[in-house]
Design an enzyme around this catalytic site. Structure first.
Site, PDB file in Angstrom:
ATOM      1  N   ASP A 139      50.678  29.923  29.300  1.00 12.85           N
ATOM      2  CA  ASP A 139      51.296  30.746  30.167  1.00 12.85           C
ATOM      3  C   ASP A 139      52.690  31.466  29.375  1.00 12.85           C
ATOM      4  O   ASP A 139      52.812  32.717  29.580  1.00 12.85           O
ATOM      5  CB  ASP A 139      51.870  29.986  31.247  1.00 12.85           C
ATOM      6  CG  ASP A 139      52.596  30.740  32.447  1.00 12.85           C
ATOM      7  OD1 ASP A 139      51.950  32.025  32.717  1.00 12.85           O
ATOM      8  OD2 ASP A 139      53.450  30.361  33.266  1.00 12.85           O
ATOM      9  N   CYS A 194      31.783  36.974  43.532  1.00 16.09           N
ATOM     10  CA  CYS A 194      32.677  37.120  44.845  1.00 16.09           C
ATOM     11  C   CYS A 194      31.650  37.788  46.013  1.00 16.09           C
ATOM     12  O   CYS A 194      31.860  37.597  47.224  1.00 16.09           O
ATOM     13  CB  CYS A 194      33.708  38.146  44.702  1.00 16.09           C
ATOM     14  SG  CYS A 194      35.113  37.342  43.715  1.00 16.09           S
ATOM     15  N   CYS A 197      32.279  39.039  50.173  1.00 13.74           N
ATOM     16  CA  CYS A 197      33.603  38.238  50.489  1.00 13.74           C
ATOM     17  C   CYS A 197      34.771  39.076  50.157  1.00 13.74           C
ATOM     18  O   CYS A 197      34.829  39.825  49.217  1.00 13.74           O
ATOM     19  CB  CYS A 197      33.588  36.821  49.865  1.00 13.74           C
ATOM     20  SG  CYS A 197      35.058  35.998  50.281  1.00 13.74           S
ATOM     21  N   CYS A 204      46.297  37.598  52.649  1.00 12.26           N
ATOM     22  CA  CYS A 204      47.475  37.646  51.944  1.00 12.26           C
ATOM     23  C   CYS A 204      48.438  38.213  52.790  1.00 12.26           C
ATOM     24  O   CYS A 204      48.401  39.135  53.671  1.00 12.26           O
ATOM     25  CB  CYS A 204      47.410  38.694  50.845  1.00 12.26           C
ATOM     26  SG  CYS A 204      48.858  38.837  50.004  1.00 12.26           S
ATOM     27  N   CYS A 247      52.985  30.595  46.116  1.00 13.39           N
ATOM     28  CA  CYS A 247      52.029  30.836  47.171  1.00 13.39           C
ATOM     29  C   CYS A 247      50.684  30.625  46.883  1.00 13.39           C
ATOM     30  O   CYS A 247      50.068  30.740  45.868  1.00 13.39           O
ATOM     31  CB  CYS A 247      52.272  32.217  47.880  1.00 13.39           C
ATOM     32  SG  CYS A 247      51.073  32.815  48.904  1.00 13.39           S
ATOM     33  N   CYS A 250      45.773  33.033  48.691  1.00 15.59           N
ATOM     34  CA  CYS A 250      44.580  33.745  48.494  1.00 15.59           C
ATOM     35  C   CYS A 250      43.758  32.926  47.570  1.00 15.59           C
ATOM     36  O   CYS A 250      42.466  33.116  47.376  1.00 15.59           O
ATOM     37  CB  CYS A 250      44.883  34.982  47.605  1.00 15.59           C
ATOM     38  SG  CYS A 250      45.859  34.698  45.916  1.00 15.59           S
ATOM     39  N   CYS A 254      39.657  30.956  49.743  1.00 14.39           N
ATOM     40  CA  CYS A 254      38.759  31.288  48.897  1.00 14.39           C
ATOM     41  C   CYS A 254      37.550  30.075  49.015  1.00 14.39           C
ATOM     42  O   CYS A 254      37.542  28.778  48.704  1.00 14.39           O
ATOM     43  CB  CYS A 254      38.916  31.269  47.251  1.00 14.39           C
ATOM     44  SG  CYS A 254      37.488  31.778  46.318  1.00 14.39           S
TER      45      CYS A 254
END
Ligand code: B12
Ligand code: SF4
Ligand code: SF4
Length: 323
Positions: A139, A194, A197, A204, A247, A250, A254
């Protein structure tokens, strides 16, 4: 390209040794990527920056040229060993009077946990090779971590931009060990699973996805509560709901997480019991010293006392309005 360090093992043997070491250190997945620069990733990053979606994260602009070219981050690098570390915590409901904290931040700061483990991984790779050196990143460095993970065969970019592993889901940290040794690379993950979907896009709370695979950070609750130093724009503050820090929406919706996410094996990622977190009222009044005492060694140090107090006020306002 400069020749790599001289290893006793073949690239295949070294890759196998790296993967065994990663497993032994508790990483749930490991793959090897080449370190060439990526024009597609650079194009995606440039387009994102040109649209101003980085907001106040100036480091994203400053490091743009380096970010998609690992050999500019470290010219001697030959291979990237990429790992995933699962941090999922099942139920992360806050207790009465507290705000919601994203799962990745509930326990010890992952920068410390993953970095220490990556250093051990690098040391084991170099020991197996009998030569070479490495650098560990999680990161904090200018690497395209999701792109390296995709190239190492660890998953695809979801429409929510997360790197999704087909058996772990997306509640994972990505760690990278660059080394000047040559390791056999894995096949990149080239399929998008994905399908039709679009649950993440629709769920969001701040409509932060202008289109699939693109996140406008300036609208994302994670950015607004962690990275931004300015007051929260009123239009967005009311949509932040009870999120005090980060948060997970999202990711929560999934299907790949609903189906596969499992409680993290790593005890350091477990948070304290919900009732032991400071209340929103306490956060608003907290002194610098108290903030340091309570949040030292956790990711919640990042926005500082002022940032967390700002967030707590927003959540209090939203709660009072019954959101
Ligand atoms: C800036 C940043 C943020 C910003 C912006 C997020 C974003 N989506 O860009 C904010 C503050 C909003 C944020 C939020 C979060 N973050 Co963050 N963040 C980063 C950081 C430092 C850089 C990401 C970046 O480069 N963004 C710029 C955009 C353009 O890049 P991108 O969407 O990732 O796309 C890249 C690739 O996907 C690829 N790409 C994109 N399109 C295409 C197309 C093609 C054809 C190809 C080949 C490549 C390609 O190139 C792009 C540039 O590298 C990384 C660490 C790192 N050094 O990479 C962590 C990182 C992405 N974050 C992480 C996490 C955990 C989060 C949160 C879940 C935290 C939370 N719960 O609140 C949220 C998730 C929000 C979301 N849906 O993305 C993890 C993600 C792990 C994973 N499994 O994907 C990372 C990797 C940190 C880590 N080492 O674990 N984050
Ligand atoms: S983390 Fe939350 S606010 Fe950010 S894009 Fe995902 S759902 Fe939207
Ligand atoms: S919710 Fe659906 S569209 Fe979004 S990342 Fe997951 S599978 Fe892809």
């Amino acid at each position: 390209m400069a020749p790599g360090a001289d290893a006793h093992l073949s690239p295949d043997e070294l890759a196998a040794a790296a993967k065994a070491a990663a497993r032994a250190l508790g990483f749930e997945a490991c793959g090897v990527a080449d370190v060439r620069s990526s024009p597609e990733a650079a194009g995606a990053l440039d387009a994102w920056l040109a649209r101003g979606m980085q907001g106040e994260m100036r480091y994203m602009e400053r490091q743009a040229a380096v970010r998609c070219d690992p050999q500019r981050a470290w010219p001697e690098s030959q291979s990237a060993v990429v790992v995933l570390h699962n941090y999922f915590q099942g139920d992360a409901e806050p207790a009465e009077g507290r705000g919601r904290v994203a799962r990745y931040a509930l326990g010890a700061d992952y920068h410390d946990v993953v970095h220490a483990r990556l250093t051990a991984l690098g040391e084991r790779i170099v020991a197996a090779a009998g030569a070479g050196s490495f650098r560990a990143y999680v990161d904090a460095g200018p690497l395209p971590e999701r792109e390296l993970a995709r190239r190492a065969g660890l998953g695809w970019f979801g429409k929510n931009t997360m790197l999704i592993h087909p058996r772990l889901g997306s509640f994972t940290f990505i760690g990278v060990v660059l080394t000047d040794l040559a390791l056999a690379g894995d096949a990149p993950f080239d399929t998008d699973r994905c399908g039709s979907c679009r649950r993440c896009l629709d769920a969001c709370p701040t409509a932060a996805f202008p289109e699939p695979h693109v996140l406008d950070a300036t609208r994302c609750v994670s950015y607004l509560t962690i990275e931004a130093r300015s007051p929260m724009p009123t239009e967005l503050a009311s949509k932040v709901g009870d999120w005090l820090f980060g948060c997970d929406v999202c990711q929560d919706v999934c299907p790949w997480n609903v189906r596969f996410a499992e409680e993290a094996a790593e005890p350091l990622y477990r948070g304290k019991p919900p009732g032991e977190w400071p209340t929103l009222e306490e956060l608003v009044r907290m002194s610098e010293r108290e903030h340091e005492e309570v949040f030292e060694g956790t990711a919640l140090e990042r926005p500082g006392r002022a940032g967390l107090s700002r967030n707590a006020k927003v959540v209090l306002d939203n709660t009072r309005r019954g959101r």
